[in-house]
Design an enzyme around this catalytic site. Structure first.
Site, PDB file in Angstrom:
ATOM      1  N   GLU A 285      48.581  16.939  48.282  1.00 54.88           N
ATOM      2  CA  GLU A 285      49.887  16.711  47.664  1.00 54.88           C
ATOM      3  C   GLU A 285      50.726  15.782  48.533  1.00 54.88           C
ATOM      4  O   GLU A 285      50.641  15.820  49.757  1.00 54.88           O
ATOM      5  CB  GLU A 285      50.645  18.036  47.541  1.00 54.88           C
ATOM      6  CG  GLU A 285      50.003  19.002  46.584  1.00 54.88           C
ATOM      7  CD  GLU A 285      50.736  20.330  46.541  1.00 54.88           C
ATOM      8  OE1 GLU A 285      50.323  21.178  45.751  1.00 54.88           O
ATOM      9  OE2 GLU A 285      51.714  20.515  47.292  1.00 54.88           O
TER      10      GLU A 285
ATOM     11  N   CYS B 273      56.948  13.089  51.945  1.00 53.21           N
ATOM     12  CA  CYS B 273      56.398  14.237  52.663  1.00 53.21           C
ATOM     13  C   CYS B 273      54.875  14.163  52.520  1.00 53.21           C
ATOM     14  O   CYS B 273      54.346  14.158  51.406  1.00 53.21           O
ATOM     15  CB  CYS B 273      56.957  15.521  52.057  1.00 53.21           C
ATOM     16  SG  CYS B 273      56.258  17.003  52.776  1.00 53.21           S
TER      17      CYS B 273
ATOM     18  N   CYS C  91      44.863  24.613  54.509  1.00 55.33           N
ATOM     19  CA  CYS C  91      45.420  24.921  55.828  1.00 55.33           C
ATOM     20  C   CYS C  91      44.903  26.282  56.259  1.00 55.33           C
ATOM     21  O   CYS C  91      44.692  27.165  55.440  1.00 55.33           O
ATOM     22  CB  CYS C  91      46.947  24.930  55.759  1.00 55.33           C
ATOM     23  SG  CYS C  91      47.707  25.190  57.376  1.00 55.33           S
TER      24      CYS C  91
ATOM     25  N   CYS D 184      50.781  30.861  56.762  1.00 56.63           N
ATOM     26  CA  CYS D 184      52.182  31.264  56.901  1.00 56.63           C
ATOM     27  C   CYS D 184      52.584  32.032  55.636  1.00 56.63           C
ATOM     28  O   CYS D 184      52.192  31.668  54.526  1.00 56.63           O
ATOM     29  CB  CYS D 184      53.070  30.044  57.114  1.00 56.63           C
ATOM     30  SG  CYS D 184      52.643  29.166  58.633  1.00 56.63           S
TER      31      CYS D 184
ATOM     32  N   CYS E 190      54.073  30.256  52.392  1.00 58.78           N
ATOM     33  CA  CYS E 190      53.581  28.916  52.092  1.00 58.78           C
ATOM     34  C   CYS E 190      52.328  29.005  51.230  1.00 58.78           C
ATOM     35  O   CYS E 190      51.440  29.804  51.499  1.00 58.78           O
ATOM     36  CB  CYS E 190      53.271  28.187  53.392  1.00 58.78           C
ATOM     37  SG  CYS E 190      52.482  26.597  53.133  1.00 58.78           S
TER      38      CYS E 190
ATOM     39  N   CYS F 202      55.325  23.219  50.029  1.00 58.64           N
ATOM     40  CA  CYS F 202      53.975  22.710  50.265  1.00 58.64           C
ATOM     41  C   CYS F 202      52.910  23.592  49.629  1.00 58.64           C
ATOM     42  O   CYS F 202      52.937  24.794  49.706  1.00 58.64           O
ATOM     43  CB  CYS F 202      53.701  22.461  51.749  1.00 58.64           C
ATOM     44  SG  CYS F 202      54.188  23.757  52.855  1.00 58.64           S
TER      45      CYS F 202
HETATM   46  S1  SF4 Z   1      53.641  26.178  56.642  1.00 62.19           S
HETATM   47 FE1  SF4 Z   1      51.863  26.054  55.262  1.00 62.19          FE
HETATM   48  S2  SF4 Z   1      50.949  24.057  55.687  1.00 62.19           S
HETATM   49 FE2  SF4 Z   1      52.329  24.516  57.389  1.00 62.19          FE
HETATM   50  S3  SF4 Z   1      51.015  25.509  58.929  1.00 62.19           S
HETATM   51 FE3  SF4 Z   1      51.895  27.162  57.695  1.00 62.19          FE
HETATM   52  S4  SF4 Z   1      50.364  27.551  56.063  1.00 62.19           S
HETATM   53 FE4  SF4 Z   1      49.895  25.554  56.985  1.00 62.19          FE
END
Ligand code: SF4
Length: 356
Positions: free
Chosen positions: A93, A106, A113, A117, A120, A345
């Site tokens: 993206e 962005c 990933c 988190c 996210c 994201c």
């Molecule tokens: S915020 Fe999302 S993209 Fe960024 S490190 Fe954490 S899980 Fe990965």
């Protein structure tokens, strides 16, 4: 012989490769203009490059590009999110955030990933692979072609992925974004955002680059932060703050700490007080933003408690910000961009995969 993606070469690397093909150095600048300013997808479009050299380039290199799979434009603020298909079928993206005086892209740095988190959507489908420098550049080239009137002024590595996990390719892409023959975007207008990978912070401080560093903080309490940003268990706050101090001492640049405000999690007056104490003596500013809720259709893991966050009330936000300011913290509360288009994201990708 396997052909190399030409966008994986910095200008000096391309100059060397051209010398090997018997071509003059200045051709690299011409080729960069075609690749990054015009955005061509074939060597045949490079009309000021002699045919013989074009033939040699075709034999040695290829030109990658990203293809559009989906896009959503916010009716609230013109933020546009693009879901792009890479040559191997993986998707990433990129988001265009137009503002009055600047247009920011962005960028994603990885396919998926691994850091999970809590708020996210990027890691919902796991980590797949690092993006090559060419693929990072292709995100911006795609948007440039799509929106030629939007002069790109700023870049932020805040899309899918952890940029310090893909350090070399991100750095190479930054050098090309910065190159006067390519995007010519000043290093100070490029922000690398990390979830707190200390070795990456330490490496960046020695690069002598003027790029901005931002750290996703989200809590000043280790046990809370470990839930929100699990990598905190490896790089806890005390060590992270030491790395931040060392970074600002060495570079004389300030660090930005990002803080997503979540109702009943990290947005109380007490949380603000802790944050102010944690940041005492560090040259920094804090960007707070209210949580941009993942759409209920966005994640197949909706029942997971961890995804059930809410934005704090406006009153809570005011108290939080006032407390920080009273403690001398340089803080700006930002509006969520593209709140109606799943612009956080990983959200568009998650939504599309869910609905596929
Ligand atoms: S915020 Fe999302 S993209 Fe960024 S490190 Fe954490 S899980 Fe990965």
């Amino acid at each position: 012989m396997e052909r190399v993606g030409i966008k994986n070469l910095t200008r000096s690397e391309l100059e060397k490769a051209l010398a090997g093909l018997g071509a003059e150095r200045y051709r690299a600048r011409q080729i960069f203009r075609w690749l990054y300013i015009v955005g061509v997808r074939s060597f045949d479009e490079m009309t000021d490059i002699p045919e013989d050299l074009r033939r040699k380039l075709k034999a040695k290199f290829h030109i990658t590009h990203a293809a559009l799979l989906d896009s959503r434009r916010s009716s609230l603020d013109s933020t546009t999110k693009y879901l792009l298909k890479l040559e191997d079928g993986n998707t990433v993206e990129a988001v265009l955030l137009p503002e009055e005086r600047r247009n920011t892209i962005c960028l994603s740095s990885q396919v998926g990933c691994k850091y999970c988190c809590g708020f996210c959507a990027s890691s919902i489908f796991g980590f797949v692979r690092n993006l090559k420098a060419s693929e990072i550049l292709d995100e911006a080239i795609f948007i440039k072609r799509e929106r030629p009137s939007a002069q790109i002024t700023n870049l932020v590595f805040m899309g899918i992925g952890e940029p310090f996990d893909n350090y070399n390719n991100v750095l190479k892409a930054i050098k090309i974004f910065n190159d006067s023959a390519a995007f010519n975007i000043g290093a100070r207008r490029i922000t690398v955002s990390t979830c707190g990978i200390i070795p990456g912070i330490e490496r960046l401080k020695n690069e002598g680059l003027q790029v901005e560093l931002s750290v996703s903080l989200h809590s000043a309490d280790d046990s809370k932060r470990s839930k929100l940003v699990p990598v905190n268990k490896i790089y806890p706050l005390k060590e992270l703050m030491k790395a931040a101090r060392d970074y600002t001492d060495k570079t004389s640049r300030i660090i930005t700490f990002e803080y997503v405000m979540l109702r009943d999690v990290n947005s109380s007056k007490d949380d603000a007080g802790k944050l102010a104490r944690l940041l005492k003596g560090i040259k920094c500013k804090v960007n707070t933003i209210s949580y941009n809720r993942i759409s209920p259709t966005a994640t197949p893991f909706k029942p997971m408690k961890a995804r059930d966050y809410e934005a704090p009330s406006e009153a809570d936000v005011k108290i939080f910000i006032r407390t920080l300011k009273e403690e001398g913290v340089n803080v700006v509360h930002r509006k969520s961009k593209g709140a109606d288009i799943e612009a956080g994201c990983g959200q568009l990708k998650a939504s599309r995969l869910k609905n596929a």
